[in-house]
Design a protein around this motif. Sequence first.
Motif, PDB file in Angstrom:
ATOM      1  N   THR A 135     -34.617  26.728   9.837  1.00 37.06           N
ATOM      2  CA  THR A 135     -35.455  26.841   8.646  1.00 37.06           C
ATOM      3  C   THR A 135     -34.790  26.120   7.484  1.00 37.06           C
ATOM      4  O   THR A 135     -33.595  26.281   7.241  1.00 37.06           O
ATOM      5  N   VAL A 136     -35.576  25.265   6.833  1.00 38.24           N
ATOM      6  CA  VAL A 136     -35.044  24.581   5.649  1.00 38.24           C
ATOM      7  C   VAL A 136     -35.805  25.065   4.435  1.00 38.24           C
ATOM      8  O   VAL A 136     -36.964  25.494   4.525  1.00 38.24           O
ATOM      9  N   ALA A 137     -35.164  25.014   3.296  1.00 36.83           N
ATOM     10  CA  ALA A 137     -35.834  25.384   2.051  1.00 36.83           C
ATOM     11  C   ALA A 137     -36.286  24.112   1.370  1.00 36.83           C
ATOM     12  O   ALA A 137     -35.492  23.193   1.166  1.00 36.83           O
ATOM     13  N   ILE A 138     -37.576  24.025   1.084  1.00 34.45           N
ATOM     14  CA  ILE A 138     -38.051  22.803   0.444  1.00 34.45           C
ATOM     15  C   ILE A 138     -38.674  23.110  -0.914  1.00 34.45           C
ATOM     16  O   ILE A 138     -39.186  24.200  -1.167  1.00 34.45           O
ATOM     17  N   ARG A 139     -38.590  22.119  -1.759  1.00 37.18           N
ATOM     18  CA  ARG A 139     -39.118  22.284  -3.100  1.00 37.18           C
ATOM     19  C   ARG A 139     -40.121  21.155  -3.362  1.00 37.18           C
ATOM     20  O   ARG A 139     -39.860  19.989  -3.023  1.00 37.18           O
ATOM     21  N   LEU A 140     -41.288  21.537  -3.915  1.00 39.08           N
ATOM     22  CA  LEU A 140     -42.288  20.536  -4.266  1.00 39.08           C
ATOM     23  C   LEU A 140     -42.261  20.385  -5.775  1.00 39.08           C
ATOM     24  O   LEU A 140     -42.738  21.252  -6.507  1.00 39.08           O
ATOM     25  N   ASP A 141     -41.640  19.305  -6.186  1.00 40.86           N
ATOM     26  CA  ASP A 141     -41.465  19.068  -7.606  1.00 40.86           C
ATOM     27  C   ASP A 141     -42.828  18.875  -8.286  1.00 40.86           C
ATOM     28  O   ASP A 141     -43.640  18.085  -7.793  1.00 40.86           O
ATOM     29  N   PRO A 142     -43.109  19.567  -9.365  1.00 44.60           N
ATOM     30  CA  PRO A 142     -44.434  19.412  -9.991  1.00 44.60           C
ATOM     31  C   PRO A 142     -44.708  17.980 -10.421  1.00 44.60           C
ATOM     32  O   PRO A 142     -45.857  17.547 -10.453  1.00 44.60           O
ATOM     33  N   SER A 143     -43.666  17.228 -10.713  1.00 39.95           N
ATOM     34  CA  SER A 143     -43.902  15.853 -11.176  1.00 39.95           C
ATOM     35  C   SER A 143     -44.369  14.943 -10.040  1.00 39.95           C
ATOM     36  O   SER A 143     -44.862  13.844 -10.274  1.00 39.95           O
ATOM     37  N   SER A 144     -44.179  15.377  -8.796  1.00 39.40           N
ATOM     38  CA  SER A 144     -44.689  14.534  -7.701  1.00 39.40           C
ATOM     39  C   SER A 144     -45.859  15.180  -6.980  1.00 39.40           C
ATOM     40  O   SER A 144     -46.243  14.756  -5.897  1.00 39.40           O
ATOM     41  N   LEU A 145     -46.426  16.204  -7.575  1.00 35.26           N
ATOM     42  CA  LEU A 145     -47.505  16.937  -6.916  1.00 35.26           C
ATOM     43  C   LEU A 145     -48.874  16.342  -7.305  1.00 35.26           C
ATOM     44  O   LEU A 145     -49.185  16.203  -8.476  1.00 35.26           O
ATOM     45  N   HIS A 146     -49.636  15.955  -6.284  1.00 36.58           N
ATOM     46  CA  HIS A 146     -51.010  15.494  -6.543  1.00 36.58           C
ATOM     47  C   HIS A 146     -51.941  16.666  -6.303  1.00 36.58           C
ATOM     48  O   HIS A 146     -51.798  17.380  -5.312  1.00 36.58           O
ATOM     49  N   VAL A 147     -52.881  16.867  -7.216  1.00 36.14           N
ATOM     50  CA  VAL A 147     -53.833  17.955  -7.031  1.00 36.14           C
ATOM     51  C   VAL A 147     -55.242  17.363  -6.980  1.00 36.14           C
ATOM     52  O   VAL A 147     -55.625  16.564  -7.845  1.00 36.14           O
ATOM     53  N   PHE A 148     -55.959  17.712  -5.914  1.00 31.40           N
ATOM     54  CA  PHE A 148     -57.323  17.211  -5.743  1.00 31.40           C
ATOM     55  C   PHE A 148     -58.310  18.362  -5.774  1.00 31.40           C
ATOM     56  O   PHE A 148     -57.974  19.480  -5.371  1.00 31.40           O
ATOM     57  N   ASP A 149     -59.521  18.078  -6.199  1.00 34.40           N
ATOM     58  CA  ASP A 149     -60.577  19.082  -6.205  1.00 34.40           C
ATOM     59  C   ASP A 149     -60.825  19.559  -4.773  1.00 34.40           C
ATOM     60  O   ASP A 149     -60.896  18.753  -3.840  1.00 34.40           O
ATOM     61  N   GLY A 150     -60.982  20.865  -4.614  1.00 31.31           N
ATOM     62  CA  GLY A 150     -61.158  21.420  -3.276  1.00 31.31           C
ATOM     63  C   GLY A 150     -62.493  21.076  -2.652  1.00 31.31           C
ATOM     64  O   GLY A 150     -62.642  21.100  -1.427  1.00 31.31           O
ATOM     65  N   ASP A 151     -63.485  20.725  -3.467  1.00 25.32           N
ATOM     66  CA  ASP A 151     -64.812  20.451  -2.917  1.00 25.32           C
ATOM     67  C   ASP A 151     -65.059  18.960  -2.711  1.00 25.32           C
ATOM     68  O   ASP A 151     -65.389  18.525  -1.617  1.00 25.32           O
ATOM     69  N   ASN A 152     -64.882  18.158  -3.779  1.00 25.36           N
ATOM     70  CA  ASN A 152     -65.228  16.743  -3.640  1.00 25.36           C
ATOM     71  C   ASN A 152     -64.012  15.836  -3.468  1.00 25.36           C
ATOM     72  O   ASN A 152     -64.162  14.627  -3.317  1.00 25.36           O
ATOM     73  N   GLY A 153     -62.810  16.392  -3.486  1.00 26.02           N
ATOM     74  CA  GLY A 153     -61.610  15.598  -3.230  1.00 26.02           C
ATOM     75  C   GLY A 153     -61.156  14.724  -4.379  1.00 26.02           C
ATOM     76  O   GLY A 153     -60.203  13.964  -4.259  1.00 26.02           O
ATOM     77  N   ARG A 154     -61.845  14.785  -5.500  1.00 28.84           N
ATOM     78  CA  ARG A 154     -61.464  13.936  -6.625  1.00 28.84           C
ATOM     79  C   ARG A 154     -60.126  14.390  -7.217  1.00 28.84           C
ATOM     80  O   ARG A 154     -59.825  15.576  -7.254  1.00 28.84           O
ATOM     81  N   ALA A 155     -59.326  13.442  -7.676  1.00 30.30           N
ATOM     82  CA  ALA A 155     -57.999  13.776  -8.188  1.00 30.30           C
ATOM     83  C   ALA A 155     -58.096  14.501  -9.524  1.00 30.30           C
ATOM     84  O   ALA A 155     -58.903  14.139 -10.389  1.00 30.30           O
ATOM     85  N   ILE A 156     -57.287  15.549  -9.673  1.00 32.20           N
ATOM     86  CA  ILE A 156     -57.221  16.276 -10.943  1.00 32.20           C
ATOM     87  C   ILE A 156     -55.919  15.940 -11.657  1.00 32.20           C
ATOM     88  O   ILE A 156     -55.888  15.730 -12.855  1.00 32.20           O
ATOM     89  N   SER A 157     -54.848  15.881 -10.879  1.00 32.71           N
ATOM     90  CA  SER A 157     -53.548  15.618 -11.496  1.00 32.71           C
ATOM     91  C   SER A 157     -52.683  14.804 -10.548  1.00 32.71           C
ATOM     92  O   SER A 157     -52.804  14.908  -9.327  1.00 32.71           O
ATOM     93  N   HIS A 158     -51.829  13.955 -11.113  1.00 30.08           N
ATOM     94  CA  HIS A 158     -50.914  13.173 -10.285  1.00 30.08           C
ATOM     95  C   HIS A 158     -49.468  13.503 -10.617  1.00 30.08           C
ATOM     96  O   HIS A 158     -48.583  12.673 -10.477  1.00 30.08           O
ATOM     97  N   GLY A 159     -49.212  14.695 -11.096  1.00 33.18           N
ATOM     98  CA  GLY A 159     -47.839  15.029 -11.474  1.00 33.18           C
ATOM     99  C   GLY A 159     -47.667  14.854 -12.962  1.00 33.18           C
ATOM    100  O   GLY A 159     -48.374  14.088 -13.601  1.00 33.18           O
ATOM    101  N   GLN A 160     -46.682  15.539 -13.460  1.00 35.82           N
ATOM    102  CA  GLN A 160     -46.567  15.687 -14.894  1.00 35.82           C
ATOM    103  C   GLN A 160     -46.382  14.379 -15.654  1.00 35.82           C
ATOM    104  O   GLN A 160     -47.091  14.096 -16.616  1.00 35.82           O
ATOM    105  N   GLU A 161     -45.456  13.547 -15.214  1.00 39.52           N
ATOM    106  CA  GLU A 161     -45.108  12.397 -16.064  1.00 39.52           C
ATOM    107  C   GLU A 161     -46.243  11.388 -16.175  1.00 39.52           C
ATOM    108  O   GLU A 161     -46.262  10.574 -17.081  1.00 39.52           O
ATOM    109  N   LEU A 162     -47.170  11.467 -15.271  1.00 34.19           N
ATOM    110  CA  LEU A 162     -48.271  10.509 -15.319  1.00 34.19           C
ATOM    111  C   LEU A 162     -49.572  11.153 -15.802  1.00 34.19           C
ATOM    112  O   LEU A 162     -50.508  10.446 -16.142  1.00 34.19           O
ATOM    113  N   ALA A 163     -49.571  12.461 -15.800  1.00 34.76           N
ATOM    114  CA  ALA A 163     -50.827  13.159 -16.073  1.00 34.76           C
ATOM    115  C   ALA A 163     -51.366  12.877 -17.478  1.00 34.76           C
ATOM    116  O   ALA A 163     -50.607  12.592 -18.372  1.00 34.76           O
TER     117      ALA A 163
END
Lengths: 285, 374
Positions: free
Chosen positions: B346-374
């Motif tokens: 088992t490894v412990a992993i971290r998903l840095d918010p600055s590299s996290l892409h968030v897409f709409d759950g229904d239509n897949g459109r991007a909401i966020s591309h991470g903090q520094e670019l948002a």
Amino acid sequence: METTSTLEKTLRLIALTLVVIFFMFPIFWIFLMSFQTNETILAIPPSIIFTPTLSNYAALITGKLTTAAGTLDIAFMRNLGNSIFLSVTSVALALVLGVPAAYAFARHKFKGSEDIAFTLLSFRFAPPLLVLLPLTQYFQWLGLSDTYFGLIWVYQLICLPLILWIVRGYFEDISADVEYAYRIAGHSWFATFRKIALPLAGPGIAAAGLLAFIFAWNNFVFALVLASADKQPVTVGALAFVTSSGIQYGQIASAIVLSVTPTLALALYAQRYLVEGLSLGAVKG
Amino acid sequence: MSETALFIKGVDKFYGPIDHGVHAVKQLNMDVKKGEIIALLGSSGCGKTSTLRMIAGFEAVSRGTISMKGREVQTFAPVKRNVAMAFEGYSLYPPLTVRENIAFALKASRLSQSVVDEKVANIAKLLEIEDIMGRYPSSISGGQQQRASLGRALIRDADLHLLDEPMGQLEPQLRALLRGRIKHFIKERGLTAILVTHDQTEANALADRIAVMEGGVLQQFDTPQMIKERPANLFTGTFVGEPPMNVFSAGISGTSDTVSFGLNEGVKLDYKASDFSHAVRAELMKRSKVVLGIRPYAVRRSEGGVGAKVAVNQWLGDQTHIAADFAGGTMVLVEHDRTNLTIGETVAIRLDPSSLHVFDGDNGRAISHGQELA
């Protein structure tokens, strides 16, 4: 690579020889018959040892057929000329009409295109005898019976579907992109048809033309009914050898030799061209 | 900005009757500037080749307009459009040698023989086909035919060069070499090119802008960097990038100080509200379901992270690909060193918010591309 044993080679040779004998013997026999008189031909048992005579050929070429009942005029040379004229012009016309049509059917799918192509093919389905009677009547009304024009027209029933369907297949085998590549390089579709499609389909067009020529040459019924003596081809003209004083086997044989020669020569010539053309056209995908 | 070489407006392509046939290209809008290299990127059947063929004039445009140099050309014959094209199936003229095939393209331009010879020699050198110039297409390999076909297109002085899968048949080393050379050739001469490819490396390496297509719809049309960093939707995000982006669907909850994503199997990712911009947070809170995406090379192993069980550990010679079971799915990590993780560990992993892409759950459109670019 595959290795063939001596036994296999021998068997293959024997099989090939049998096939060749089966197909070539009648031609060979007729060739011999053409140099014999009726007496030696009908001799029992037949022999391949005889004194050759050119009298059969002489009779055909001079047009004087000497039988026991006297001398008959026969128009064999004229018939041969008719055959050549009718076949060549019919095939030429069928090529002029059929090749562009085949290209259109191969490249442009339009509403009803398949139906039209199929209708043209269906001309080959009906036995000629079936259409002969109405055709004769129409031709008489139109004044087309016993004219070269009328005969060539009717011969299109034989030649056109053949050429259309064979050549269409060859056109379809040419990648459309090869033509597009030429068009995009600044050429019209007509230039593309002439410079790319026609040369690439060349062997196919030659094969179709040859086949159509043979079919036209061998036609009997249309010419029998629609043409009178001076316009008849050899197939019909050969009936003249059945005379009141017997069947002139010697002359028939020499007539066959003479009438087979043009098609044979054409086939041999085209064969060389076909092989060459096909190996040239082999496109690796 | 520089002049527009190609302008595609509201183009639809139907195979079969309009509105009833197969809808291959849907309402396509695109502009290409002079001197630009554009890649149409997508999987088979996405409409990219149909688009190319409509530009060339081989396919009729069902609806919409295509303009070149300010003229609408969609009804013009190919000959009137002054475009060059390299075909996927090569389409060399079988009776001509490679040299003749390439020189043939210049016939309409009426150049002198010495100029033609020089141009052909240059192209042959560029594409490494000097040794097969006298051969016939049927006697050379697919890769050689492809280069000959490419040469036939590149040699022309056209307003637009269309390249359909121009390097698909080449071996990798040659492909890498030619990519650089061809790009240089196109840029040096100020040519405008559109290439169709399903190879994203090729698109990234050659193109100034990439048009990602799927299902006949243009998903995103932007620079390679923007497509990688700011995918417009879930499709682009997962389609572009190797290995593909990790995606997990998630529910959202939050307070004024926190944002939490609830993944499958009870995995919870908690972030501070300040990790997201105000606008993004507002967008997130409108939704109950989103899809989270993170690129494999952005996943970090770190103390205190979320547990994931290693399923695959592959050293590829220059990087390690680790696949780990995570939240009912698979999380792929890319690291640059060898690791001694064992399968099942088992490894412990971290998903840095600055590299996290968030897409709409229904239509897949991007909401966020991470903090520094948002």
